[in-house]
Motif scaffolding. Structure first.
Motif, short mmCIF file in Angstrom:
data_model
loop_
_atom_site.label_atom_id
_atom_site.label_comp_id
_atom_site.label_asym_id
_atom_site.label_seq_id
_atom_site.Cartn_x
_atom_site.Cartn_y
_atom_site.Cartn_z
N GLU A 76 -10.88 24.18 -2.46
CA GLU A 76 -11.78 23.16 -3.29
C GLU A 76 -11.70 23.40 -4.74
O GLU A 76 -11.64 24.53 -5.22
CB GLU A 76 -13.15 23.60 -2.92
CG GLU A 76 -14.31 22.77 -3.64
CD GLU A 76 -15.68 23.59 -3.25
OE1 GLU A 76 -16.67 22.62 -3.03
OE2 GLU A 76 -16.02 24.66 -3.45
N VAL A 77 -11.48 22.31 -5.60
CA VAL A 77 -11.37 22.33 -7.21
C VAL A 77 -12.35 21.29 -7.82
O VAL A 77 -12.59 20.19 -7.28
CB VAL A 77 -9.95 22.21 -7.71
CG1 VAL A 77 -9.54 20.70 -7.15
CG2 VAL A 77 -10.02 22.43 -8.99
N THR A 78 -13.15 21.91 -8.77
CA THR A 78 -13.75 20.96 -9.59
C THR A 78 -13.38 21.15 -11.12
O THR A 78 -13.28 22.10 -11.43
CB THR A 78 -15.39 21.44 -9.35
OG1 THR A 78 -15.61 21.45 -8.04
CG2 THR A 78 -16.28 20.62 -10.18
N GLY A 79 -13.44 19.92 -11.72
CA GLY A 79 -13.21 19.80 -12.95
C GLY A 79 -12.70 18.52 -13.62
O GLY A 79 -13.08 17.19 -12.76
N LYS B 106 2.02 20.92 -4.30
CA LYS B 106 3.11 19.96 -3.51
C LYS B 106 4.21 20.57 -2.89
O LYS B 106 4.61 20.38 -1.57
CB LYS B 106 3.54 18.66 -4.36
CG LYS B 106 2.63 17.56 -4.48
CD LYS B 106 3.21 16.27 -5.38
CE LYS B 106 2.35 15.26 -5.35
NZ LYS B 106 3.02 14.10 -6.20
N PRO B 107 4.69 21.68 -3.51
CA PRO B 107 5.78 22.37 -2.95
C PRO B 107 5.63 23.19 -1.51
O PRO B 107 6.24 23.33 -0.72
CB PRO B 107 6.33 23.28 -3.63
CG PRO B 107 6.02 22.65 -5.17
CD PRO B 107 4.99 21.80 -4.64
N PHE B 108 4.22 23.34 -1.46
CA PHE B 108 3.66 24.01 -0.17
C PHE B 108 3.13 23.18 1.10
O PHE B 108 3.02 23.57 1.73
CB PHE B 108 2.33 24.69 -0.63
CG PHE B 108 2.65 25.97 -1.83
CD1 PHE B 108 3.18 27.06 -1.24
CD2 PHE B 108 2.24 25.85 -3.08
CE1 PHE B 108 3.35 28.22 -2.29
CE2 PHE B 108 2.63 26.90 -3.99
CZ PHE B 108 3.12 28.10 -3.38
N ASN B 109 3.54 21.70 0.61
CA ASN B 109 3.40 20.81 1.73
C ASN B 109 1.82 20.46 1.80
O ASN B 109 1.28 20.96 2.78
CB ASN B 109 3.93 21.08 3.18
CG ASN B 109 3.90 20.18 3.98
OD1 ASN B 109 3.41 18.89 3.79
ND2 ASN B 109 4.02 20.30 5.43
N ILE B 110 1.27 19.52 1.09
CA ILE B 110 -0.05 19.10 1.00
C ILE B 110 -0.21 18.31 2.26
O ILE B 110 0.51 17.22 2.45
CB ILE B 110 -0.62 18.44 -0.37
CG1 ILE B 110 -0.45 19.32 -1.41
CG2 ILE B 110 -1.80 17.65 0.08
CD1 ILE B 110 -0.64 18.58 -2.67
N LEU B 111 -1.01 18.47 3.21
CA LEU B 111 -1.44 17.65 4.47
C LEU B 111 -2.48 16.55 4.17
O LEU B 111 -2.45 15.51 4.56
CB LEU B 111 -1.92 18.75 5.32
CG LEU B 111 -0.96 19.82 5.70
CD1 LEU B 111 -1.40 20.70 6.55
CD2 LEU B 111 0.38 19.18 6.16
N ILE C 161 -7.47 18.37 -11.83
CA ILE C 161 -7.30 18.17 -10.34
C ILE C 161 -5.62 17.80 -9.98
O ILE C 161 -4.98 18.28 -9.24
CB ILE C 161 -8.00 17.44 -9.84
CG1 ILE C 161 -9.72 18.01 -9.67
CG2 ILE C 161 -7.81 16.88 -8.48
CD1 ILE C 161 -10.48 17.28 -9.41
N LEU C 162 -5.30 16.79 -11.01
CA LEU C 162 -4.09 16.17 -10.81
C LEU C 162 -2.67 17.10 -10.84
O LEU C 162 -1.87 17.44 -10.21
CB LEU C 162 -3.66 15.14 -11.74
CG LEU C 162 -4.44 13.78 -11.32
CD1 LEU C 162 -4.25 12.76 -12.66
CD2 LEU C 162 -3.69 13.30 -10.14
N SER C 163 -3.07 18.03 -11.92
CA SER C 163 -2.20 19.41 -12.14
C SER C 163 -2.03 20.25 -10.93
O SER C 163 -1.04 20.58 -10.64
CB SER C 163 -2.72 20.08 -13.45
OG SER C 163 -1.75 21.08 -13.60
N LEU C 164 -3.34 20.65 -10.58
CA LEU C 164 -3.29 21.39 -9.27
C LEU C 164 -2.74 20.77 -8.02
O LEU C 164 -1.60 21.45 -7.40
CB LEU C 164 -4.88 21.82 -8.89
CG LEU C 164 -4.84 22.58 -7.42
CD1 LEU C 164 -3.97 24.01 -7.61
CD2 LEU C 164 -6.15 22.96 -7.12
#
Length: 177
Positions: free
Chosen positions: A124-127, A140-145, A132-135
């Motif tokens: 969970e990220v807020t800002g 992405k290399p960790f495989n976002i589901l 958010i786009l940067s995170l």
């Protein structure tokens, strides 16, 4: 330039549909729409973000919103000092071998791990949208589901005086902290 509107509306069925229909009829694309209860019972606060360049068309939409029966007030805060935030939940494939790396990345972004599964983590990220786009890019290399974003919410800085925010620090330029 993105236009940001804050509308106070009656908390009644059909209001959201009528507001969205106004944008459709005027051929505006709503980039973000967030609605929630306000500090006043029976009143909801909407934050609407559009990508409209032309000032005249921006003013027409605000004026048309104000004419709607269930709309109490509308502020165009595009050029006002405000705090603008967004929240996102990001589900990442993370088995035991990469879980620590994902948690380290989340910590760097001041994000929180809100769910741990045997093969996944939910972050969970807020800002601001850029954060958010940067995170998302870093994860992405960790495989976002899955990704779920709330859309922007905005509040003018300073105290409120007769429906108009009065900056407490004398700032006149748009600020997002």
């Amino acid at each position: 330039m993105k236009q940001t509107l804050i509308a106070l509306v009656e908390d009644k069925p059909g209001v959201l549909n009528r507001v969205a229909s106004l944008f459709r009829r005027r051929n505006f694309n709503i980039e973000s729409l967030a609605v929630g209860h306000s500090e006043t019972p029976g009143v909801s606060r909407m934050t609407i973000v559009t990508a409209e360049e032309e000032l005249l068309r921006r003013n027409v939409v605000r004026a048309n919103l104000l004419k709607m029966i269930n709309v109490i007030d509308v502020q165009d805060v595009t050029d006002s000092p405000c705090v603008i935030r967004e929240t996102a939940l990001i589900k990442v494939a993370a088995d035991a071998t990469v879980r620590g790396q994902v948690m380290d990345v989340a910590e760097m972004y001041r994000a929180r791990i809100v769910d741990v599964g045997t093969e996944t983590l939910i972050v969970e990220v807020t800002g601001e949208s850029d954060k958010i786009l940067s995170l998302i890019e870093v994860l992405k290399p960790f495989n976002i589901l899955e990704v779920m974003r709330t859309g922007k919410i905005a509040m003018t800085r300073g105290r409120v005086n007769n429906g108009t925010a009065v900056p407490t620090n004398g700032a006149n330029s748009k600020q997002t902290a």
